[in-house]
Design a protein around this motif. Structure first.
Motif, short mmCIF file in Angstrom:
data_model
loop_
_atom_site.label_atom_id
_atom_site.label_comp_id
_atom_site.label_asym_id
_atom_site.label_seq_id
_atom_site.Cartn_x
_atom_site.Cartn_y
_atom_site.Cartn_z
N LEU A 67 6.29 0.40 3.47
CA LEU A 67 5.20 1.32 3.64
C LEU A 67 5.28 2.22 4.88
CD1 LEU A 67 2.29 -0.86 1.88
CD2 LEU A 67 4.07 0.75 0.77
N ILE A 68 4.72 3.31 4.83
CA ILE A 68 4.57 4.19 6.36
C ILE A 68 3.12 4.67 6.37
CG2 ILE A 68 5.49 5.85 7.64
CD1 ILE A 68 7.90 6.23 5.56
N ALA A 69 2.55 4.26 7.67
CA ALA A 69 0.98 4.82 7.91
C ALA A 69 1.31 6.46 7.89
CB ALA A 69 0.75 4.13 9.14
N ARG A 70 0.32 6.98 7.02
CA ARG A 70 0.44 8.51 6.93
C ARG A 70 -0.21 9.54 8.12
NH1 ARG A 70 -2.10 10.55 2.29
NH2 ARG A 70 -1.52 12.48 3.20
N TYR A 71 -1.20 8.84 8.70
CA TYR A 71 -2.14 9.73 9.61
C TYR A 71 -2.92 8.96 10.52
CZ TYR A 71 -5.98 8.78 6.10
OH TYR A 71 -6.60 8.42 4.94
N GLY A 72 -3.36 9.36 11.67
CA GLY A 72 -4.22 8.73 12.63
C GLY A 72 -3.51 8.24 13.82
N ALA A 73 -4.04 7.33 14.35
CA ALA A 73 -3.38 6.65 15.43
C ALA A 73 -2.08 5.99 15.26
CB ALA A 73 -4.12 5.85 16.52
N SER A 74 -2.04 5.57 13.88
CA SER A 74 -1.03 4.57 13.28
C SER A 74 0.05 5.40 12.71
CB SER A 74 -1.54 3.57 12.62
OG SER A 74 -2.31 2.77 13.11
N ILE A 75 0.00 6.74 12.85
CA ILE A 75 1.13 7.72 12.11
C ILE A 75 2.47 7.32 12.45
CG2 ILE A 75 1.00 9.43 13.98
CD1 ILE A 75 1.45 11.43 11.68
N GLY A 76 3.41 6.97 11.19
CA GLY A 76 4.64 6.62 11.43
C GLY A 76 5.02 5.11 11.46
N LYS A 77 3.81 4.38 11.63
CA LYS A 77 4.00 2.86 11.80
C LYS A 77 4.78 2.59 10.43
CE LYS A 77 0.69 0.91 14.94
NZ LYS A 77 1.84 0.64 15.85
N VAL A 78 5.74 1.73 10.45
CA VAL A 78 6.47 1.23 9.42
C VAL A 78 6.04 -0.28 9.03
CG1 VAL A 78 8.69 0.33 8.46
CG2 VAL A 78 8.50 2.25 10.39
N LEU A 79 5.48 -0.48 7.94
CA LEU A 79 4.59 -1.80 7.67
C LEU A 79 5.29 -2.41 6.41
CD1 LEU A 79 1.34 0.14 7.66
CD2 LEU A 79 2.36 -1.10 9.44
N THR A 80 5.45 -3.55 6.32
CA THR A 80 6.01 -4.36 5.27
C THR A 80 5.58 -5.79 5.16
OG1 THR A 80 8.22 -4.89 4.21
CG2 THR A 80 8.00 -5.04 6.34
N GLY A 81 5.84 -6.50 3.98
CA GLY A 81 5.34 -8.08 3.95
C GLY A 81 4.35 -8.48 3.41
N LYS A 82 3.49 -7.61 2.64
CA LYS A 82 2.26 -7.68 1.70
C LYS A 82 2.59 -7.00 0.38
CE LYS A 82 -0.66 -8.30 5.89
NZ LYS A 82 -0.76 -9.53 5.84
N GLU A 83 1.71 -7.53 -0.37
CA GLU A 83 1.96 -7.19 -2.02
C GLU A 83 0.58 -6.89 -2.39
OE1 GLU A 83 1.70 -10.97 -4.84
OE2 GLU A 83 3.72 -10.42 -4.36
N GLY A 84 0.39 -5.81 -3.20
CA GLY A 84 -0.96 -5.43 -3.62
C GLY A 84 -0.74 -3.86 -4.24
N THR A 85 -1.82 -3.19 -4.10
CA THR A 85 -2.00 -1.60 -4.26
C THR A 85 -2.17 -1.23 -2.78
OG1 THR A 85 -2.79 0.12 -5.20
CG2 THR A 85 -4.24 -1.44 -4.50
N PHE A 86 -2.35 -0.07 -2.55
CA PHE A 86 -2.33 0.53 -1.35
C PHE A 86 -3.32 1.81 -1.35
CE2 PHE A 86 1.63 1.59 -2.91
CZ PHE A 86 1.82 3.02 -3.07
N ASN A 87 -3.87 2.04 -0.34
CA ASN A 87 -4.97 3.24 -0.13
C ASN A 87 -4.11 4.46 0.39
OD1 ASN A 87 -4.51 3.11 2.49
ND2 ASN A 87 -6.78 2.97 2.84
N VAL A 88 -4.66 5.52 0.14
CA VAL A 88 -4.17 7.08 0.63
C VAL A 88 -3.66 6.92 2.10
CG1 VAL A 88 -5.32 8.20 -1.16
CG2 VAL A 88 -6.20 7.74 1.07
N ALA A 89 -3.96 6.09 2.87
CA ALA A 89 -3.56 6.31 4.45
C ALA A 89 -1.94 5.73 4.29
CB ALA A 89 -4.44 5.32 5.21
N LEU A 90 -1.53 5.13 3.32
CA LEU A 90 -0.11 4.60 3.12
C LEU A 90 0.61 5.17 2.44
CD1 LEU A 90 -1.26 0.87 3.30
CD2 LEU A 90 -0.21 2.09 5.11
#
Length: 386
Positions: A67-90
Motif C-alpha cells: 500500500l502507498i500513503a496518498r496524502y499528508g505528512a506520510s505521502i509516499g510511505k510504502v506500507l505492508t504487512g497487515k490485512e483487512g480493508t483500507f481507507n481512502v488515505a491508502l
C-alpha cells in the motif's frame, strides 16, 4: 543489465480505499467485519484496531500487498504487512506478476525515483496528495524477471545487514542499563545498602541555559535544545541552531565534556530527559535545559544512568508539574531528588565501562551509516538500469 523503461500503470493497477460511515466502525473483532487499515496502523505502535462490516464491493488487502500513503505528512510511505480493508488515505498496488515482481515493486516505491515523483506531484495540491491518475506520468525501469530477482536478492541482503546492525545498537543501549543495575543494584530496593542522599549531594553547581534567540545558519556556537536529547539519554545532533556568546556568557552557557544536561520543560512524558555531554568541543545550551556540574563525590554517567533508569523515570514523572500543556521540573526540584550515594571510585569504574560501550556503539553506528549509504546507492542505481 538489459531492460526497458515502461509506464508503471501498464504493468501495475492501483486500487483506492473506502470510507464507510463512522457509525459502522467498532473496536472489537466481530463476525462479518474486517479490520479497517489506516496510515497510523503502519506507522505507530499499539494503535487501537478498528473494524467495519465486510460488504460486497469493499476492497481488501493481504499482509503481502503493498500500500502507498496518498496524502499528508506520510505521502509516499510504502506500507505492508497487515490485512483487512483500507481507507481512502491508502492506495493498493496490484502488479502484473508475470512481468513485475511484487518485491521489486516494493523496492522501486521506496527509491528516490518514486519518492521524488510523488513529492513533486503532491506539492501541486493544497494538501500534499496524489490519486491514481497522477501515476500515469510515472515510468519504471523494467529488467527481466531473473534480473529483478537478482536486484531483490542484493537489496534484501543489505537490508538484512542494516536490521542486524540496528539490533546490535539496541542491545548496547540495553546493556548500559543492565550494567547500571549490576553495578549499583535496583535503586527501588537499594540491595547494596548505599547511603541515601539527594542529587544536590553530588552537585558542584547548576545553571539554566541561554534565552538568546538562535539562528539556523549563523552563530559561533551550536546551541543544544530539548529536541537534541533523546528519551533514553542519547544525543541527536541532526537539527542544530547557533548563537553568539560574549566572554561572560560563555562561562555560564557553555557545556563541557563530562557535564550533565537535564530537560526541565517538555510534555509530561518527556520532561526530565537527561544526557551526559561527551563532545570534545563545548556547545551552548538553551533555557529549557539545566546544566549540572558534579562535585568530587559524583560522576555524571552515574547520575544520568540513575535518572534514565525505569525507577528514575517514575520519579521524574511524579515530580513533573503541568502548566498549560507543558510540564516542568526546576533546578532545585531536580537537585532534591533522592538518590543512593555509591563510592566515587565505583561510579568512576562504571563510567569507564560506559566509555568502552560507547566506543563500540559509535563504531556500529558508523557501520550502519555506511550500510544505509550502500543500500541507497544500490536502490538508486537499480532503477536507473545501472
Amino acid at each position: 543489465m538489459i531492460g526497458k523503461v515502461v509506464p508503471l500503470v501498464t504493468i501495475c493497477d492501483f486500487q483506492g480505499g473506502s470510507q464507510p460511515p463512522k457509525s459502522d466502525w467498532i473496536d472489537t473483532p466481530k463476525d462479518g467485519h474486517v479490520r479497517m487499515l489506516q496510515i497510523r496502523d503502519f506507522t505507530k505502535q499499539n494503535v487501537r484496531a478498528e473494524y467495519v462490516p465486510k460488504k460486497e464491493g469493499i476492497n481488501t488487502c493481504s499482509s503481502e500487498d503493498i500500500l502507498i500513503a496518498r496524502y499528508g505528512a506520510s505521502i509516499g510511505k510504502v506500507l505492508t504487512g497487515k490485512e483487512g480493508t483500507f481507507n481512502v488515505a491508502l492506495i493498493k498496488t496490484i502488479p502484473n506478476e508475470t512481468v513485475l515482481l511484487k518485491k521489486y515493486l516494493f523496492y522501486y516505491l521506496k527509491s528516490q525515483v518514486f519518492q521524488n515523483f510523488i513529492k513533486n506531484v503532491g506539492s501541486r495540491a493544497a494538501q500534499a496528495g496524489f490519486n491514481k491518475n497522477d501515476l500515469k506520468g510515472l515510468n519504471i525501469y523494467l529488467p527481466s524477471i531473473s534480473n529483478q530477482e537478482e536486484i531483490v536478492k542484493v537489496l534484501d541482503k543489505v537490508q538484512s545487514l542494516i536490521q542486524k546492525r540496528q539490533v546490535q545498537i539496541t542491545a548496547l543501549d540495553d546493556l548500559t542499563q543492565s550494567l547500571f543495575l549490576k553495578t549499583f543494584g535496583d535503586p527501588k530496593i537499594n540491595p547494596f545498602n548505599w547511603a541515601i542522599g539527594t542529587i544536590k549531594d553530588l552537585t558542584l553547581s547548576s545553571q539554566y541555559g541561554s534565552s538568546k534567540k538562535a539562528d539556523e545558519n549563523s552563530g559561533e556556537f551550536p546551541i543544544l535544545r530539548m529536541n537534541n536529547i533523546t528519551y533514553n539519554g542519547d544525543w541527536d545532533f541532526s537539527s542544530m541552531k547557533y548563537i553568539n556568546l560574549d566572554e561572560k556568557e560563555r562561562n555560564k552557557y557553555l557545556v563541557n565534556k563530562g557535564e550533565l544536561l537535564f530537560n526541565r520543560t517538555n510534555s509530561k512524558e518527556l520532561v526530565g530527559k537527561t544526557a551526559v555531554f561527551r563532545e570534545e568541543t563545548p556547545m551552548a545550551f538553551a533555557g529549557y535545559l539545566v546544566k549540572i556540574v558534579p562535585n568530587d563525590k559524583g560522576n555524571s554517567e552515574f547520575i544520568s544512568a540513575f535518572l534514565n533508569s525505569a525507577y528514575g523515570k517514575t520519579i521524574l514523572l511524579s515530580k513533573a508539574k503541568s502548566i498549560v500543556g507543558m510540564a516542568n521540573i526546576n533546578a532545585e526540584e531536580l537537585k532534591n531528588i533522592p538518590i543512593y550515594l555509591p563510592p566515587k571510585e565505583i561510579q568512576d569504574e562504571f563510567a569507564s565501562k560506559i566509555e568502552v560501550l560507547l566506543k563500540h556503539k559509535d563504531a556500529f553506528e558508523k557501520g550502519l551509516e555506511k550500510l544505509k549509504t550502500l543500500y541507497n546507492a544500490f536502490l538508486q542505481n537499480a532503477f536507473k538500469g545501472e
